[in-house]
Design a protein around this motif. Structure first.
Motif, PDB file in Angstrom:
ATOM      1  N   CYS A   1      52.690  71.321  37.088  1.00  0.00           N
ATOM      2  CA  CYS A   1      52.205  71.750  35.776  1.00  0.00           C
ATOM      3  C   CYS A   1      53.320  71.671  34.739  1.00  0.00           C
ATOM      4  CB  CYS A   1      51.693  73.183  35.840  1.00  0.00           C
ATOM      5  SG  CYS A   1      50.072  73.324  36.590  1.00  0.00           S
ATOM      6  N   ARG A   2      52.938  71.341  33.523  1.00  0.00           N
ATOM      7  CA  ARG A   2      53.905  71.315  32.429  1.00  0.00           C
ATOM      8  C   ARG A   2      54.215  72.711  31.918  1.00  0.00           C
ATOM      9  NH1 ARG A   2      50.404  67.869  28.583  1.00  0.00           N
ATOM     10  NH2 ARG A   2      48.865  69.153  29.685  1.00  0.00           N
ATOM     11  N   GLY A   3      53.345  73.645  32.169  1.00  0.00           N
ATOM     12  CA  GLY A   3      53.537  75.025  31.727  1.00  0.00           C
ATOM     13  C   GLY A   3      52.860  75.959  32.709  1.00  0.00           C
ATOM     14  N   SER A   4      51.949  76.781  32.168  1.00  0.00           N
ATOM     15  CA  SER A   4      51.266  77.742  33.026  1.00  0.00           C
ATOM     16  C   SER A   4      49.979  77.183  33.614  1.00  0.00           C
ATOM     17  CB  SER A   4      50.951  79.018  32.244  1.00  0.00           C
ATOM     18  OG  SER A   4      50.052  78.714  31.196  1.00  0.00           O
TER      19      SER A   4
ATOM     20  N   PHE B   1      52.261  72.908  41.706  1.00  0.00           N
ATOM     21  CA  PHE B   1      53.507  73.664  41.581  1.00  0.00           C
ATOM     22  C   PHE B   1      53.949  73.704  40.129  1.00  0.00           C
ATOM     23  CE2 PHE B   1      53.677  72.048  45.938  1.00  0.00           C
ATOM     24  CZ  PHE B   1      53.995  73.201  46.651  1.00  0.00           C
ATOM     25  N   ASN B   2      54.785  74.678  39.832  1.00  0.00           N
ATOM     26  CA  ASN B   2      55.487  74.704  38.554  1.00  0.00           C
ATOM     27  C   ASN B   2      56.499  73.559  38.514  1.00  0.00           C
ATOM     28  OD1 ASN B   2      55.631  76.553  36.132  1.00  0.00           O
ATOM     29  ND2 ASN B   2      57.798  76.329  36.609  1.00  0.00           N
ATOM     30  N   ASP B   3      56.867  73.115  37.323  1.00  0.00           N
ATOM     31  CA  ASP B   3      57.748  71.947  37.233  1.00  0.00           C
ATOM     32  C   ASP B   3      59.193  72.282  36.901  1.00  0.00           C
ATOM     33  OD1 ASP B   3      57.548  72.692  34.588  1.00  0.00           O
ATOM     34  OD2 ASP B   3      57.066  70.683  33.839  1.00  0.00           O
ATOM     35  N   ASN B   4      59.579  73.566  36.935  1.00  0.00           N
ATOM     36  CA  ASN B   4      60.965  73.905  36.588  1.00  0.00           C
ATOM     37  C   ASN B   4      61.967  73.310  37.550  1.00  0.00           C
ATOM     38  OD1 ASN B   4      59.769  75.397  34.586  1.00  0.00           O
ATOM     39  ND2 ASN B   4      61.020  77.200  34.909  1.00  0.00           N
TER      40      ASN B   4
ATOM     41  N   THR C   1      68.011  78.664  40.255  1.00  0.00           N
ATOM     42  CA  THR C   1      66.783  77.985  40.670  1.00  0.00           C
ATOM     43  C   THR C   1      66.088  77.316  39.489  1.00  0.00           C
ATOM     44  OG1 THR C   1      65.590  80.057  40.414  1.00  0.00           O
ATOM     45  CG2 THR C   1      66.346  79.502  42.620  1.00  0.00           C
ATOM     46  N   GLY C   2      66.516  77.629  38.270  1.00  0.00           N
ATOM     47  CA  GLY C   2      65.922  77.006  37.099  1.00  0.00           C
ATOM     48  C   GLY C   2      66.577  75.697  36.720  1.00  0.00           C
TER      49      GLY C   2
END
Length: 447
Positions: free
Chosen positions: A153-156, A124-127, A355-356
């Motif tokens: 993930c830290r980014g993409s 998953f994204n980590d935001n 959501t961010g």
């Protein structure tokens, strides 16, 4: 105030979302309800099948949810994913790459699958990290060298820091009687995706070469390290798939973005540039190529560049219609100036939690279309086609730095399904409205 009247900073969130107007206490707009909707799950939603059946096969092709419809219609996409999870058996592998997740019903099924010997691998994204994801990680672990894990993930992911993991792919080495199952969707595994968004999903099964391509990409995603090449593609007569990240980075100074995207280097502009407006016999309407576009985030400099290209198609004789959700005011003006019919699919404007972030208050629609597809009936790359492009990519600068996926679906059956979906949205007063207004009415089920 209208979109074009606000003199505010425009930001973009990780979902590839364009952002709406900033309110005094915050700065970022949201793409989906920040928490589960306050509606009780229906019987159809609360009772997914849990016993695997060997002869069962997942349905092929597209599926669409309707947040204004019946309980079954709202959860049509997640029901397909739940069924695929439920029909995995010991030794099978589930691989999920998505931006976000808060659905406890899906988490429960994944935990049951893990306990019966299914390998469950999730990235998953980590935001934003939900309690549901934390609960799953406690069960699956976070060691990437193990058969099961859940990591962020830290980014993409495939290209290091910067950008986001934005693909939404749910895959199964086997489910029931089918092997190599891939469900690509615009929907995340969230309650908001069912109750507050219009989304699509598309299932491909028994395509071994495509599945191997995807597994290779997934392993890069899971490693969360810079990988090359940025673009990985696969093609067959029925469908082609592009896994992509266009830029080395898309944050910080925008010189790279401006230089690369003002030209035909943009993958969306590259696709649109292959459309010819004189339709071959048997295609299009009255000799004209027909183009239908429904995209969630379409704004900013990149959005304007794409809008100019779409406007050129209309002037060249194509018959274009557009539905946007977060559609920039300048992009909308360009389209309308070219006499393209345009509608908006965004509702229930007001303050909400982003959501961010867990605590930022943002302003924007709480009910909207999250689609990212367009269809062509006519001339494309010199031949007659009926084709659909769908996936995870929005038409905004943020998406250039994300890991994204785009599917091209060839042939009349898929074209008809997606075109019919566009037409139903266009004609439904609970789905689309005049561009430039901010309705406070609440057609979605969550409200």
């Amino acid at each position: 105030m209208r979109w074009g009247d606000r003199t505010v900073t425009m930001l973009a969130l990780a979902l590839g979302v364009a952002v709406l107007a900033v309110v005094p206490t915050a700065a970022v707009a949201s793409a989906a309800p920040a928490s589960a909707p306050t509606v009780a799950p229906s019987t159809a939603e609360a009772s997914p099948r849990t016993a695997p059946r060997r002869r069962w096969k997942p349905a092929r092709g597209p599926v669409f949810n309707d947040p204004t419809g019946s309980p079954k219609q709202r959860v049509a996409i997640v029901a397909r994913i739940r069924d695929a999870i439920s029909h995995t058996r010991r030794g099978d592998t589930i691989r999920i790459s998505s931006y976000s997740m808060d659905r406890n019903d899906v988490a429960d099924l994944l935990i049951k699958a893990h306990k019966r010997g299914v390998h469950v691998q999730m990235v998953f994204n980590d935001n934003t990290i939900s309690n549901t994801q934390r609960r799953l990680q406690k069960v699956l672990g976070k060691r990437r060298d193990r058969p099961s894990f859940l990591v962020f993930c830290r980014g993409s992911c495939r290209n290091g820091p910067g950008g986001n993991l934005h693909t939404k792919i749910y895959s199964f080495s086997r489910s029931g009687a089918s092997k190599d199952v891939i469900i690509s969707s615009s929907a995340n595994l969230t309650y908001g995706a069912a109750f507050a968004q219009w989304n699509d999903g598309y299932t491909i099964r028994d395509d071994r070469r495509l599945f191997r391509t995807w597994v290779g990409v997934f392993r890069q995603i899971a490693r969360d390290r810079k990988s090359t090449p940025r673009f990985v593609g696969y093609s067959s007569p029925d469908h082609s798939v592009a896994f992509q990240r266009e830029l080395a980075r898309a944050s910080g100074g925008s010189t790279e973005v401006q230089a690369a995207r003002a030209t035909g280097g943009d993958p969306v502009i590259q696709r649109l540039s292959k459309i010819g407006c004189r339709a071959p016999q048997g295609f299009g309407a009255g000799g004209h190529t027909v183009v239908r576009i429904i995209v969630y985030a379409w704004y900013g400099e990149r959005g304007d560049n794409i809008a100019r290209k779409v406007a050129d198609l209309q002037r060249q004789g194509c018959r274009v219609k557009v539905i946007g959700s977060v559609l920039g005011a300048s992009a909308a003006r360009m389209l309308q100036k070219a006499w393209i019919p345009v509608k908006a699919a965004d509702w229930d404007f007001g303050d909400r939690i982003s959501t961010g972030s867990d605590d930022e208050i943002v302003y924007g629609p709480r009910c909207y279309s999250h689609y990212k597809f367009f269809t062509v009936n006519g001339a494309y790359d010199g031949v007659g086609v009926r084709a659909t492009w769908t996936g995870s990519e929005n038409w905004s600068r943020v998406s250039l730095g994300n890991d994204e996926v785009t599917l091209r679906l060839n042939g009349r059956p898929d074209y008809r399904r997606y075109s019919a979906r566009f037409d139903s949205m266009w004609s439904d007063p609970d789905a689309t409205h005049q561009v430039g207004v901010e309705p406070t009415r609440r057609p979605c089920a969550y409200s």
